[in-house]
Design an enzyme around this catalytic site. Structure first.
Site, PDB file in Angstrom:
ATOM      1  N   GLN A  42       0.840  -1.189   0.000  1.00 17.27           N
ATOM      2  CA  GLN A  42       0.000   0.000   0.000  1.00 17.27           C
ATOM      3  C   GLN A  42       0.880   1.246   0.000  1.00 17.27           C
ATOM      4  O   GLN A  42       1.691   1.439   0.909  1.00 17.27           O
ATOM      5  CB  GLN A  42      -0.904   0.004   1.237  1.00 17.27           C
ATOM      6  CG  GLN A  42      -1.620   1.309   1.521  1.00 17.27           C
ATOM      7  CD  GLN A  42      -2.511   1.761   0.377  1.00 17.27           C
ATOM      8  OE1 GLN A  42      -2.296   2.815  -0.210  1.00 17.27           O
ATOM      9  NE2 GLN A  42      -3.519   0.968   0.054  1.00 17.27           N
ATOM     10  N   SER A  58     -19.946   8.700   7.975  1.00 20.73           N
ATOM     11  CA  SER A  58     -20.742   8.455   6.775  1.00 20.73           C
ATOM     12  C   SER A  58     -21.105   6.979   6.643  1.00 20.73           C
ATOM     13  O   SER A  58     -22.244   6.628   6.295  1.00 20.73           O
ATOM     14  CB  SER A  58     -19.959   8.920   5.538  1.00 20.73           C
ATOM     15  OG  SER A  58     -20.649   8.574   4.345  1.00 20.73           O
ATOM     16  N   GLN A  66     -19.193   2.072  -1.947  1.00 23.63           N
ATOM     17  CA  GLN A  66     -18.343   1.605  -3.050  1.00 23.63           C
ATOM     18  C   GLN A  66     -17.536   0.402  -2.588  1.00 23.63           C
ATOM     19  O   GLN A  66     -16.770   0.490  -1.633  1.00 23.63           O
ATOM     20  CB  GLN A  66     -17.395   2.707  -3.513  1.00 23.63           C
ATOM     21  CG  GLN A  66     -16.495   2.282  -4.663  1.00 23.63           C
ATOM     22  CD  GLN A  66     -15.606   3.422  -5.127  1.00 23.63           C
ATOM     23  OE1 GLN A  66     -16.061   4.527  -5.348  1.00 23.63           O
ATOM     24  NE2 GLN A  66     -14.320   3.145  -5.258  1.00 23.63           N
ATOM     25  N   GLU A  85      -8.360   1.128   1.338  1.00 26.60           N
ATOM     26  CA  GLU A  85      -7.788   1.111   2.688  1.00 26.60           C
ATOM     27  C   GLU A  85      -8.598   1.978   3.647  1.00 26.60           C
ATOM     28  O   GLU A  85      -8.894   1.569   4.774  1.00 26.60           O
ATOM     29  CB  GLU A  85      -6.341   1.605   2.637  1.00 26.60           C
ATOM     30  CG  GLU A  85      -5.643   1.572   3.985  1.00 26.60           C
ATOM     31  CD  GLU A  85      -4.285   2.245   3.949  1.00 26.60           C
ATOM     32  OE1 GLU A  85      -3.441   1.906   4.789  1.00 26.60           O
ATOM     33  OE2 GLU A  85      -4.083   3.113   3.080  1.00 26.60           O
ATOM     34  N   ARG A  86      -8.962   3.191   3.211  1.00 28.79           N
ATOM     35  CA  ARG A  86      -9.727   4.086   4.087  1.00 28.79           C
ATOM     36  C   ARG A  86     -11.093   3.487   4.419  1.00 28.79           C
ATOM     37  O   ARG A  86     -11.543   3.543   5.569  1.00 28.79           O
ATOM     38  CB  ARG A  86      -9.920   5.446   3.416  1.00 28.79           C
ATOM     39  CG  ARG A  86      -8.671   6.288   3.298  1.00 28.79           C
ATOM     40  CD  ARG A  86      -8.997   7.649   2.738  1.00 28.79           C
ATOM     41  NE  ARG A  86      -9.824   7.555   1.531  1.00 28.79           N
ATOM     42  CZ  ARG A  86     -10.451   8.571   0.970  1.00 28.79           C
ATOM     43  NH1 ARG A  86     -10.396   9.763   1.518  1.00 28.79           N
ATOM     44  NH2 ARG A  86     -11.159   8.410  -0.134  1.00 28.79           N
ATOM     45  N   GLU A 118      -5.819   4.101  -7.600  1.00 33.46           N
ATOM     46  CA  GLU A 118      -6.925   4.599  -6.785  1.00 33.46           C
ATOM     47  C   GLU A 118      -6.511   5.803  -5.951  1.00 33.46           C
ATOM     48  O   GLU A 118      -7.196   6.828  -5.908  1.00 33.46           O
ATOM     49  CB  GLU A 118      -7.463   3.511  -5.860  1.00 33.46           C
ATOM     50  CG  GLU A 118      -8.734   3.997  -5.168  1.00 33.46           C
ATOM     51  CD  GLU A 118      -9.127   3.174  -3.950  1.00 33.46           C
ATOM     52  OE1 GLU A 118     -10.321   2.897  -3.816  1.00 33.46           O
ATOM     53  OE2 GLU A 118      -8.249   2.852  -3.141  1.00 33.46           O
TER      54      GLU A 118
END
Length: 285
Positions: A42, A58, A66, A85-86, A118
């Site tokens: 990563q 959220s 997604q 990852e987030r 990404e």
């Protein structure tokens, strides 16, 4: 029609052909959060806490909208994260047991390329994180700068200039990674002959709060390059803004000089390969 090789196409590159997110029927599956391992390659080293908190809030309200992209682990136990990852970390913080994923077969190189795509398209990487990702593709997988640029959807000159940032001394790289210095500040420092000179000049930039143009002028003075005071005195904010826009668009230093009638536009390059890339870009545009 054959599909173009390369990864600079956004989510189309991350999702296998035929798997689309249409009309509420997501082509994905639910996987346990604990079954997904982090991507060892990563490129993103850090996620700002405030950013993660917003995403977590959220996801608590709307869920993960997604799907993440994963690949089966080599040992057959679970999956390795490619992109998202987030979302994965925020889902953990939100207490979700499962998350939607799209499973894609990918080797180490493809996993790194996809993760870079990404993050770069979301503007999630700082310049050093992007540079480290490019370095891995060049040194560990044997790709040329042109091949890296094609795979991540960037210009050849942008990749080369970003890679050059890894030559900076640790103290300057740390300031760049933390956001105290921008890439525009860091690039001129590479013209200085020693790491000590680069570090000392970086401290001067931070202490004085110099902008990118002032940094370039400082480095020019330190390297003995003469400047033209009369031209500087006639510079307008609009001209400075034009220079900044051109630097960003071309990925290299650009100098705009006005005369009594007209003026000149100087585009700097640092290798024959960068010159060829600039020529190709200017002609094609």
């Amino acid at each position: 029609m054959s599909r173009k090789r390369g990864l600079g196409r956004g989510l189309d590159a991350l999702i296998p052909a035929g798997e689309t997110f249409a009309e509420g029927a997501l082509a994905s599956r639910q996987v346990g959060v604990g079954e997904i391992r982090p991507n060892p390659r990563q490129p993103r080293a850090d996620i700002p806490r405030s950013e993660l908190e917003e995403l977590t809030a959220s996801i608590r309200q709307h869920g993960v909208l997604q799907p993440l992209v994963v690949t089966p682990a080599d040992d057959g136990k679970g999956f390795v994260l490619i992109a998202g990852e987030r979302r994965l970390e925020a889902a953990r913080l939100a207490g979700l047991a499962t998350v939607p994923v799209v499973v894609r077969l990918a080797d180490e190189q493809q996993s790194l390329e996809l993760a870079l795509v990404e993050n770069l398209q979301r503007e999630d990487l700082n310049p050093l994180e992007a540079a480290e990702g490019y370095r891995q593709l060049v040194e560990e997988f044997g790709l040329s700068h042109d091949e890296v640029a094609a795979r991540v959807g960037k210009n050849r000159s942008t990749v080369s200039n970003t890679l050059r940032l890894l030559r900076l001394p640790p103290s300057v790289r740390q300031a760049l990674a933390s956001g105290k210095l921008t890439e525009g500040h860091a690039r001129p420092l590479l013209s200085l002959p020693t790491a000590q000179a680069q570090s000392a000049t970086a401290q001067t930039i931070l202490k004085r709060g110099l902008n990118v143009r002032q940094t370039e002028d400082l480095v020019q003075r330190l390297t003995g390059v003469r400047r033209r005071p009369s031209a500087r005195s006639r510079r307008s904010p609009e001209e400075t803004d034009v220079e900044e826009q051109l630097r960003e668009a071309l990925g290299t230093k650009v100098s705009l000089r006005r005369g009594r009638k007209g003026g000149s536009l100087v585009i700097h390059f640092y290798s024959d390969e960068e010159l060829e890339a600039l020529i190709e870009r200017l002609i094609s545009s």
